[in-house]
Scaffold this motif. Structure first.
Motif, mmCIF file in Angstrom:
data_model
loop_
_atom_site.group_PDB
_atom_site.id
_atom_site.type_symbol
_atom_site.label_atom_id
_atom_site.label_comp_id
_atom_site.label_asym_id
_atom_site.label_seq_id
_atom_site.Cartn_x
_atom_site.Cartn_y
_atom_site.Cartn_z
ATOM 1 N N ALA A 110 0.821 -1.214 0.000
ATOM 2 C CA ALA A 110 0.000 0.000 0.000
ATOM 3 C C ALA A 110 0.855 1.265 0.000
ATOM 4 C CB ALA A 110 -0.939 -0.014 1.208
ATOM 5 N N GLY A 111 2.181 1.102 -0.037
ATOM 6 C CA GLY A 111 3.069 2.249 -0.089
ATOM 7 C C GLY A 111 3.499 2.798 1.248
ATOM 8 N N VAL A 112 3.249 2.060 2.334
ATOM 9 C CA VAL A 112 3.603 2.520 3.674
ATOM 10 C C VAL A 112 4.740 1.665 4.217
ATOM 11 C CG1 VAL A 112 2.762 2.947 6.014
ATOM 12 C CG2 VAL A 112 1.219 3.231 4.068
ATOM 13 N N PRO A 113 5.897 2.270 4.522
ATOM 14 C CA PRO A 113 6.998 1.508 5.096
ATOM 15 C C PRO A 113 6.575 0.864 6.417
ATOM 16 C CG PRO A 113 7.757 3.668 4.402
ATOM 17 C CD PRO A 113 6.255 3.675 4.319
ATOM 18 N N ALA A 114 6.950 -0.401 6.588
ATOM 19 C CA ALA A 114 6.556 -1.143 7.788
ATOM 20 C C ALA A 114 7.759 -1.801 8.435
ATOM 21 C CB ALA A 114 5.522 -2.206 7.422
ATOM 22 N N ALA A 115 7.733 -1.867 9.751
ATOM 23 C CA ALA A 115 8.702 -2.643 10.517
ATOM 24 C C ALA A 115 7.892 -3.620 11.358
ATOM 25 C CB ALA A 115 9.566 -1.752 11.406
ATOM 26 N N VAL A 116 8.091 -4.901 11.112
ATOM 27 C CA VAL A 116 7.419 -5.966 11.849
ATOM 28 C C VAL A 116 8.377 -6.460 12.921
ATOM 29 C CG1 VAL A 116 6.477 -8.306 11.666
ATOM 30 C CG2 VAL A 116 6.074 -6.643 9.826
#
Length: 180
Positions: A110-116
């Motif tokens: 969706a174009g949102v940087p994520a950190a899991v």
């Protein structure tokens, strides 16, 4: 491995990453916690550190109702509109680690940087989900297992230990001086 999110296997394309900001200062960070014990507390502690040390503008919190289900599309859409980056976790079991990685990949798409964030005991589940989602090698943060039985001080210490890895995933890597 069966995908617990119920999504069909994706074609393997390699890790997909949204464009990263140069820094977090002034940005809005989304925190997507699962219902496992200490997940919200862990993410809140990371959010506090990001505010104190990196000048984030705001935090938007949400809590999933299931450790295994994917983030609801409406929630993903809302957070994608409101947040510059998201932090997802804490994967402290096989199912929630797999679901957290699936959510991270969905935010990236969706174009949102994520950190899991997952505990180190469940790398196999997290990596298997990344492959099932078509993103083998998807990078995530690990912390020592377990997180659930930690007291408040223990949660805060784990958050402190994870902070540099979270930043590495959320922010654009600096260009080395020799390459400029």
């Amino acid at each position: 491995m069966i995908d617990p999110t119920g999504r069909p296997p994706a074609e393997a394309t390699g890790p997909r990453r949204a464009a990263r900001p140069e820094r977090l200062e002034g940005l809005v960070v989304g925190l997507v916690a699962n219902p496992k014990k200490n997940a919200e507390q862990f993410l809140d502690a990371v959010g506090d550190l990001l505010a104190a040390e990196h000048g984030i503008a705001d935090v938007v919190r949400t809590r999933k109702t299931s450790i295994t289900d994917p983030i609801p599309p409406a929630t993903l859409d809302e957070l994608a509109q409101r947040c510059d980056v998201v932090l997802i976790g804490v994967g402290d079991c096989g199912s929630c680690s797999a679901a957290a990685v699936a959510d991270g990949i969905a935010f990236e798409a969706a174009g949102v940087p994520a950190a899991v964030i997952c505990t180190d005991a469940f790398r196999v589940s997290a990596d298997a989900m990344a492959r099932l989602q078509g993103s083998p090698g998807y990078a995530y943060v690990t912390t020592a297992h377990p997180v659930a039985p930690l007291d408040e001080a223990g949660v805060r210490e784990r958050a402190r230990q994870a902070l540099s890895d979270v930043l590495e995933l959320l922010v654009q890597a600096p260009v080395p001086v020799a390459a400029r």
